[in-house]
Structures are given as C-alpha cells and as structure tokens.
Design an enzyme around this catalytic site. Sequence first.
Site, short mmCIF file in Angstrom:
data_model
loop_
_atom_site.label_atom_id
_atom_site.label_comp_id
_atom_site.label_asym_id
_atom_site.label_seq_id
_atom_site.Cartn_x
_atom_site.Cartn_y
_atom_site.Cartn_z
N SER A 13 31.04 58.61 -2.66
CA SER A 13 31.77 59.03 -3.86
C SER A 13 31.68 57.98 -4.94
CB SER A 13 33.24 59.28 -3.52
OG SER A 13 33.35 60.32 -2.58
N CYS A 14 31.96 58.41 -6.17
CA CYS A 14 31.96 57.55 -7.34
C CYS A 14 32.84 56.33 -7.07
CB CYS A 14 32.49 58.35 -8.52
SG CYS A 14 32.55 57.44 -10.06
N PRO A 15 32.40 55.17 -7.41
CA PRO A 15 31.23 54.78 -8.18
C PRO A 15 30.04 54.34 -7.32
CG PRO A 15 32.66 52.89 -8.08
CD PRO A 15 33.33 54.01 -7.28
N ASP A 40 27.90 63.83 -4.78
CA ASP A 40 29.08 63.72 -5.64
C ASP A 40 28.78 64.39 -6.98
OD1 ASP A 40 31.18 63.02 -7.29
OD2 ASP A 40 31.14 60.90 -6.77
#
Length: 76
Positions: A13-15, A40
């Site tokens: 997932s981000c980042p 994502d």
Amino acid sequence: MMTDKVLDVRGLSCPLPVLRAKKTLDTLPPGTILTVIATDPGTRRDFESLCRQTGHTLLKASEDGELFTFILQRAG
C-alpha cells in the site's frame, strides 16, 4: 515495449510502491525502462507525481481489473 527491469509491488500500500520504484530507478542507468506491477489503486496518482518531481518519464499506465502496470523511463 521492451522492459529492462520489472518491479513487482503487488500487495503493498501507499507509499511503499512508489518508494520502492524510486529506489530502484535511482540504481539504474539513465534511459532504463522499468515496469512496475501494483495493486494499490492510488499508485497512478503517485507515479504521475513521482515523474513530475524527478524528471523520469511515465511512458504508459494501464489497469486490468485490480492490477495496475506502469512503465517508466529513468531520466538522464
């Protein structure tokens, strides 16, 4: 399109996807083509921003269901 290196960041997932891509791009010679495979949905925005900030080129961004593929060329 010919790819020099593939980075699989599915499940992250981000980042993390964009950070791993930046770290990988930093180790590659100028002009190298990197394909990033992600899951994502926020990565499209992140990779567009990365390219604006770093001078790398986003050659292609595509989506196939829940799979996102980005083809980037290292600046140089």
